[in-house]
Design a protein around this motif. Structure first.
Motif, short mmCIF file in Angstrom:
data_model
loop_
_atom_site.label_atom_id
_atom_site.label_comp_id
_atom_site.label_asym_id
_atom_site.label_seq_id
_atom_site.Cartn_x
_atom_site.Cartn_y
_atom_site.Cartn_z
N ASP A 187 11.31 3.71 9.82
CA ASP A 187 10.28 2.85 10.44
C ASP A 187 9.12 2.97 9.75
N ASN A 188 8.48 1.76 9.18
CA ASN A 188 7.07 1.92 8.58
C ASN A 188 6.79 0.36 8.41
N ILE A 189 5.32 0.51 8.01
CA ILE A 189 4.99 -0.82 7.54
C ILE A 189 4.12 -0.68 6.21
N THR A 190 3.97 -1.78 5.55
CA THR A 190 3.54 -1.42 4.25
C THR A 190 2.89 -2.74 3.48
N LEU A 191 1.68 -2.55 2.98
CA LEU A 191 0.75 -3.77 2.57
C LEU A 191 0.63 -3.66 0.96
N MET A 192 0.75 -4.55 0.38
CA MET A 192 0.49 -4.88 -1.00
C MET A 192 -0.58 -5.72 -1.45
N PHE A 193 -1.26 -5.21 -2.33
CA PHE A 193 -2.61 -6.03 -2.84
C PHE A 193 -2.65 -6.40 -4.20
N ASP A 194 -2.52 -7.48 -4.69
CA ASP A 194 -2.60 -8.06 -5.92
C ASP A 194 -3.89 -8.42 -6.28
N THR A 195 -4.75 -7.18 -6.83
CA THR A 195 -6.22 -7.72 -6.77
C THR A 195 -6.91 -8.58 -7.89
N PHE A 196 -6.13 -8.78 -8.99
CA PHE A 196 -6.27 -9.60 -10.11
C PHE A 196 -5.48 -11.09 -10.10
N ASN A 197 -4.95 -11.30 -8.88
CA ASN A 197 -3.85 -12.57 -8.73
C ASN A 197 -3.19 -13.01 -9.92
N ASP A 198 -2.65 -12.00 -10.53
CA ASP A 198 -1.83 -12.39 -11.64
C ASP A 198 -0.37 -12.05 -11.33
N GLY A 199 0.12 -11.46 -10.15
CA GLY A 199 1.44 -11.77 -10.00
C GLY A 199 2.26 -10.55 -10.71
N ALA A 200 1.53 -9.58 -11.39
CA ALA A 200 2.05 -8.52 -12.51
C ALA A 200 2.01 -7.28 -11.91
N ASN A 201 0.89 -6.81 -11.20
CA ASN A 201 0.62 -5.44 -10.66
C ASN A 201 0.18 -5.48 -9.30
N ALA A 202 0.18 -4.68 -8.52
CA ALA A 202 -0.02 -4.54 -7.20
C ALA A 202 -0.60 -3.07 -6.68
N PHE A 203 -1.31 -2.77 -5.81
CA PHE A 203 -1.61 -1.42 -5.26
C PHE A 203 -0.83 -1.59 -3.74
N LEU A 204 -0.29 -0.49 -3.47
CA LEU A 204 0.81 -0.61 -2.29
C LEU A 204 0.22 0.93 -1.40
N PHE A 205 0.10 0.28 -0.05
CA PHE A 205 -0.32 1.45 0.90
C PHE A 205 0.65 1.24 2.12
N GLY A 206 1.12 2.40 2.69
CA GLY A 206 2.12 2.30 3.75
C GLY A 206 1.78 3.18 4.93
N VAL A 207 2.23 3.22 6.07
CA VAL A 207 2.04 4.14 6.99
C VAL A 207 3.22 3.95 8.04
N ASN A 208 3.95 5.06 8.75
CA ASN A 208 4.74 5.10 9.63
C ASN A 208 4.18 5.44 11.05
N PRO A 209 5.12 5.30 12.09
CA PRO A 209 4.56 5.14 13.53
C PRO A 209 4.12 6.71 13.70
N ALA A 210 4.42 7.77 12.89
CA ALA A 210 3.62 9.06 13.01
C ALA A 210 2.48 9.40 12.16
N GLY A 211 2.12 8.05 11.50
CA GLY A 211 0.70 8.29 10.69
C GLY A 211 0.84 8.72 9.36
N VAL A 212 2.02 9.08 9.02
CA VAL A 212 2.24 9.70 7.65
C VAL A 212 2.04 8.45 6.81
N ARG A 213 1.35 8.65 5.37
CA ARG A 213 0.88 7.74 4.66
C ARG A 213 1.60 7.75 3.43
N ARG A 214 1.87 6.54 2.69
CA ARG A 214 2.19 6.84 1.29
C ARG A 214 1.53 5.71 0.33
N GLU A 215 1.34 5.82 -0.84
CA GLU A 215 0.68 4.97 -1.83
C GLU A 215 1.76 5.10 -2.90
N ALA A 216 1.49 3.76 -3.65
CA ALA A 216 2.17 3.41 -4.90
C ALA A 216 1.72 2.31 -5.60
#
Length: 729
Positions: A107-136
């Motif tokens: 179980d988790n939710i993940t957000l992706m941000f394409d900061t240059f609006n080019d559809g090529a690269n994105a920053f990814l951040f996520g968390v699960n119900p226990a508050g454990v984080r991930r980034e990619a």
């Protein structure tokens, strides 16, 4: 109306169904937000939510049963995120409390941000119900798993609270964690959520099931209330000290050592990173999994060293990634001695500048100096990589690369080892909807005494519709094409490997998808009048069930011509002679169980002809989750190679077992035990990690290796204690 017209209309209709324009506003706030998982600040009440999530699995045509709402606020220093995820209960799947967890099967939710609006690269951040984080980091438009890099780390905070019908997660991500153009008011954005109790995978922007869930073609917009200003550009210093005690029992040498060094990270403007390293130590990096390699060629293993991770696609996505890649970062810090044995080489220092000069132009500069190893007659080397990328159209780009390995120890230098250089040009095609993708490249190497047949070129074109995936591809590697910093397992070959795949999405409640594919791979030797050296015709059927289990079947028909003698049994006895050829067929069956269960597994069986004999392979991967603190896995592979007289038979075993204990979100203990009789090794790697401050750790790492034959004598043993601390200046 003919079939082509009908198919075209259906395809265009499908594209239209998945074409969406959704956006929400990100409010500017002057006062900081308290990160406590409550969302009680006044700004949250005024924030516009991103809502109305769609199912991605098991269907992609209905709204999600359990919805999510995402709100955002920002100021010059932070992007604040408030998330509300509705749930059916609290029986979550949380395999571990370790950071950078895998999204699948949890179980988790993940957000992706394409900061240059080019559809090529994105920053990814996520968390699960226990508050454990991930980034990619997501690169390559999110069109393959190669573009998903979880080794990237940044400082950010998150707190999560679970209620009866939902859980709330509140984040603060420093704006300096992102790269973006100053003055912009829009980022492209998407989110995906895994719900094991509702058996759903959901996305904010609707994504067809024939695409990866992190595909960057399908994103909405987040509109900032005010243009973004230049973010704070902190300097991060990451010093370390490490001490080790060790002994090499084969050479009867003590390997005690004490080292100190560190890394530095500097942001140059909002779009460039400068990474520096001095006397780096990678003793804490997770050990590689052993593999059973019954082919004639080497295999590559993933990069795990943090220094090489960020913007790694800018340096590494050239040529053919698996067969003719001019830059493979794991080559740095490894050198081959005169006996052909790879030796680990210390890095003196390195620098890397990478990022965007503007919205259309990316640049990467890498320079690393390695030490000499006099006892193996390996000289010191300076390694330089220059990569340039310019965007064309919506998602295409043209890229250039220059590599130079220069020997800097003249007293140890063999003339042929003086230098190696590569220049190359790539064109990467990508349409906005990912219907068409491809690559064309031309690379040339420069090595002492070699002036002919020293280039590599290739072409690939993919067509991807809702029900069909078609690939046409081929490449050539010259006999004298050398890239000392690359991964090129075979040279002097022309290879074609097209693919056709049909995707079927049944209405059956128990089945989600069928894939039927055919890949004909053929290899010729151009310098031998285009003599065929190999072919492998692969037919495959894959199906995925609603309960997340999977079943696959494959058939292989192969031909191999041996230019040199080869022992398929790996006994080292009588080898198959050179100038002989073999036709052989085999079949394979694989099953993966429901990954949401406490105990889940994968079973794989392969049987058939193998050169002039037969081979039976049985592989099992078992996982037991006692969440959230204990995760145990075991992988067992057995190969029985049966060759006729006078050649040898062999029973090959590879056993790996991993025990991952997460006492808390800051204290972890992982132990990897591996046995391989083909490598004659039994190894233990045990790593205790205490994250005493954000991205700051103390590691205690124990390594022990034994000969796996009857003597079980020790080979190598060490214990390392390492401390690194992340400082913001």
């Amino acid at each position: 109306m003919n079939r082509f017209v009908i198919t075209s209309i259906l395809f265009l209709t499908t594209l239209n169904l998945f074409s969406q324009h959704k956006e929400f506003e990100v409010k500017y706030v002057k006062s900081p937000v308290s990160i406590d998982g409550i969302l009680d600040e006044p700004g949250w009440d005024e924030a516009q939510p991103a809502k109305d999530f769609w199912q991605y699995f098991p269907s992609d045509s209905v709204q999600a049963k359990n919805q999510s709402e995402i709100k955002m606020l920002y100021n010059e220093n932070y992007l604040y995120v408030g998330i509300k995820v509705y749930i059916e209960g609290q029986d979550f799947v949380i395999p571990s409390l370790r950071r950078d967890f895998r999204a699948g099967g949890s179980d988790n939710i993940t957000l992706m941000f394409d900061t240059f609006n080019d559809g090529a690269n994105a920053f990814l951040f996520g968390v699960n119900p226990a508050g454990v984080r991930r980034e990619a980091l997501v690169s390559g438009g999110g069109t393959s798993l190669r573009g998903f890099t979880t080794s990237w780390d940044v400082k950010w905070t998150a707190e999560t609270k679970v209620y009866d019908e939902y859980y709330i997660s509140e984040w603060a991500i420093p704006m300096s964690s992102f790269k973006f153009t100053e003055g912009t008011k829009k980022w492209r954005f998407n989110s995906y959520q895994f719900d094991t109790q509702g058996n759903e995978r959901n996305t904010w922007i609707r994504i067809p099931r024939n695409q990866f869930i992190f595909n960057l073609s399908y994103m909405g917009d987040m509109i900032f209330e005010k243009p973004l200003s230049r973010s704070k550009t902190p300097i991060s210093l990451i010093p370390y000290v490490t001490g080790s005690l060790g002994r090499d029992f084969e050479t009867e040498k003590d390997l005690d050592d004490f080292k100190a060094g560190g890394d530095a990270k500097l942001s140059i403007g909002n779009s460039l990173n400068l990474d520096l390293t001095f006397n780096p130590d990678f003793s804490q990096v997770e050990a590689d999994n052993l593999v059973t390699n019954l082919t004639r060629f080497e295999v590559n293993l993933p990069e795990r060293r943090q220094f090489f991770i960020e913007n790694s696609d800018l340096f590494g996505d050239f040529g053919n990634p698996e067969e003719a890649n001019p830059f493979f970062s794991r080559r740095i810090g490894i050198a081959r001695d005169s006996s052909g044995i790879n030796r680990q080489i210390d890095i003196v220092a390195g620098a890397r500048l990478s990022g965007k000069l503007n919205n259309d132009f990316r640049i990467g500069l890498l320079n690393i100096q390695t030490k000499e190893k006099e006892e193996f007659n390996i000289g010191a080397n300076n390694n330089t990589v220059i990569a340039l990328q310019h965007r064309l159209f919506e998602r295409s780009n043209i890229s250039a690369i220059f590599l130079n390995r220069q020997n800097t120890s003249s007293d140890l230098m063999n003339p042929e080892d003086e230098y190696n250089r590569v220049i190359g040009l790539d064109y990467n095609l990508g349409t906005l909807d990912n219907t068409w993708a491809g690559n064309a490249y031309l690379h040339k190497s420069f090595s002492p005494g070699l002036t002919e047949d020293d280039f590599s070129t290739g072409l690939r074109l993919n067509y991807n519709s809702f029900n069909w995936r078609v690939r046409g591809s081929g490449f050539y590697v010259g006999e004298n094409f050398n890239s000392d910093l690359g991964f090129i397992p075979r040279k002097g070959i022309l290879r074609i490997d097209p693919k056709i795949e049909h995707l079927i999405f049944p209405t059956n409640e128990k089945m989600v998808q069928h894939n039927i594919s055919f890949i004909p791979m053929v290899i010729w030797k151009p310098n031998l009048d285009y003599k065929m050296t190999d072919y492998n015709f692969i037919g495959a059927w894959d199906t995925e069930f609603t309960n997340t289990s999977k079943l696959s079947a494959r058939a292989f028909n192969r031909y191999t011509y041996l230019f040199s003698e080869f022992d398929p049994s790996r006994v080292g006895d009588i080898a198959l002679p050179a100038s002989t050829d073999y036709h052989y067929t085999s079949g394979e069956l694989e099953y993966g169980s429901d990954s949401r269960k406490i105990f889940f597994y994968e079973l794989e069986s392969n049987y058939g002809e193998f050169y002039n004999g037969k081979k039976f392979t049985q592989e099992a991967r078992l996982n037991l989750r006692l969440q959230p603190n204990y995760l145990m896995s075991m992988e067992v592979r057995y190969d029985h190679v049966d060759l006729p007289e006078p050649y040898s038979d062999n029973d090959i075993w590879l056993i790996g077992s991993k025990f991952d204990i997460t006492f808390s979100k800051s204290l972890f203990w992982a132990t990897l035990i591996q046995y391989s009789n083909i490598e004659n090794n039994f190894g233990i790697n045990s790593r205790l990690q205490w994250r005493f401050a954000p991205l700051s750790d103390i590691y205690l790492v124990y390594n022990d290796n034994y000969f796996s034959n009857n003597s079980f004598a020790p080979r190598y043993r060490s214990i390392n204690l390492k401390l690194n601390y992340w400082l913001y200046l």
